[in-house]
Design an enzyme around this catalytic site. Structure first.
Site, PDB file in Angstrom:
ATOM      1  N   HIS A   3     -22.662   5.804   0.619  1.00 20.64           N
ATOM      2  CA  HIS A   3     -22.147   4.430   0.705  1.00 20.64           C
ATOM      3  C   HIS A   3     -22.502   3.828   2.071  1.00 20.64           C
ATOM      4  O   HIS A   3     -22.841   2.650   2.172  1.00 20.64           O
ATOM      5  CB  HIS A   3     -20.623   4.412   0.566  1.00 20.64           C
ATOM      6  CG  HIS A   3     -20.122   4.889  -0.753  1.00 20.64           C
ATOM      7  ND1 HIS A   3     -19.493   6.100  -0.907  1.00 20.64           N
ATOM      8  CD2 HIS A   3     -20.141   4.312  -1.985  1.00 20.64           C
ATOM      9  CE1 HIS A   3     -19.136   6.259  -2.170  1.00 20.64           C
ATOM     10  NE2 HIS A   3     -19.530   5.194  -2.848  1.00 20.64           N
ATOM     11  N   LYS A   8     -28.733   7.174  -7.070  1.00 22.82           N
ATOM     12  CA  LYS A   8     -28.052   8.380  -7.577  1.00 22.82           C
ATOM     13  C   LYS A   8     -27.540   8.127  -9.002  1.00 22.82           C
ATOM     14  O   LYS A   8     -27.671   8.974  -9.871  1.00 22.82           O
ATOM     15  CB  LYS A   8     -26.918   8.723  -6.620  1.00 22.82           C
ATOM     16  CG  LYS A   8     -25.782   9.510  -7.204  1.00 22.82           C
ATOM     17  CD  LYS A   8     -25.966  10.961  -6.955  1.00 22.82           C
ATOM     18  CE  LYS A   8     -24.881  11.871  -7.428  1.00 22.82           C
ATOM     19  NZ  LYS A   8     -23.870  11.362  -8.283  1.00 22.82           N
TER      20      LYS A   8
END
Ligand code: PAF
Length: 261
Positions: free
Chosen positions: A34, A146
């Site tokens: 993140h 991802k």
């Protein structure tokens, strides 16, 4: 950094903002993956807004939703250190005033791979992402590779619904042993993390999809799928009670194989 939970207040703030806005939607329990999205958003925009919302409609197991770790304070400290200007963390009630009667679904790839094993997941995800994008009114929104199928679906929705936002794909961040970073990794102990890295290594190998699946089984994983699609090899497998997903582009597979030979 401003933390805003009220939708009306956020809308007023958004109207007052001048300059380009980069948006990073998250469900919290943040990690380096993140952080890399926020860093890129900061480099490419005048203002960065992130959201933290654990979206109940995209969890197909209620227990998974309940177990999802809420770490708001630590998340906000990390976001502030990364130069994020606004964190939007709405309540479930405010995000679903319609009681989830209005839903966004995709009818082609949302039923495959992840969609086959997690029914309803992508409809919940697309619905909340559309709500968040409408609230953020961002110039660019950042998503990790991802969750590759998620990324494809968000791009497809943005194109199909003419959303005025650029969806920016960001490379998967990996631990030194190759394990793709994920909030779920916190549920693995040190030994399991070492073993979990085998998923990435096998996806990058020369083995066929079926052989990768067999190897995963031999190593004690419970694989759900290993498939080659969209120029990538994607896989999902359970390691004890933790579900792992990962994918690698062909070019990485080839580079890895060239390095080995
Ligand atoms: O990738 C995630 O964390 C979530 O699916 C997202 C995009 C924040 C939507 O809830």
């Amino acid at each position: 950094m401003n933390i805003v939970s009220d939708i009306q207040q956020w809308r007023e703030i958004r109207r007052s903002l001048k300059g380009s806005v980069g948006f990073v939607p998250t469900m919290g329990h943040l990690h380096e993956g993140h952080a890399s999205l926020c860093t890129r958003a900061d480099a490419e925009n005048d203002i960065v807004a992130a959201s933290i919302f654990v979206n109940p409609t995209q969890f197909n197991q209620p227990s998974d939703f309940e177990q999802y770790q809420r770490t708001l304070e630590a998340d906000c400290r990390l976001l502030e250190s990364l130069g994020v200007d606004y964190v939007f963390c709405p309540s479930k009630e405010d995000m679903y005033p319609d009681g989830y009667e209005v839903q966004v679904s995709e009818t082609k790839i949302a039923g495959e791979l992840e969609g086959e094993f997690r029914p309803g997941h992508f409809t919940g995800m697309l619905t909340v992402v559309l709500k968040l994008l409408n609230l953020a009114q961002a110039d660019r929104a950042y998503f990790g590779e991802k969750d590759f199928q998620q990324l494809l679906l968000v791009k497809k929705m943005a194109a199909a619904l003419f959303l005025p936002v650029e969806i920016v794909a960001c490379a998967t961040v990996r631990a030194e042993n190759g394990l793709a970073l994920s909030s779920r990794n916190a549920r693995l102990d040190a030994g399991q993390r070492r073993k979990a890295a085998e998923l990435a290594q096998l996806l990058m190998s020369d083995l066929s999809d079926d052989e990768v699946k067999k190897q995963l089984e031999l190593l004690g994983f419970r694989p759900e799928y290993v498939a080659t699609r969209w120029g990538r090899r994607l896989g999902a497998a359970w390691l004890d009670k933790v579900r792992l997903i990962d994918n690698v582009p062909f070019v990485e597979r080839n580079q890895k194989n060239a390095a080995v030979s």
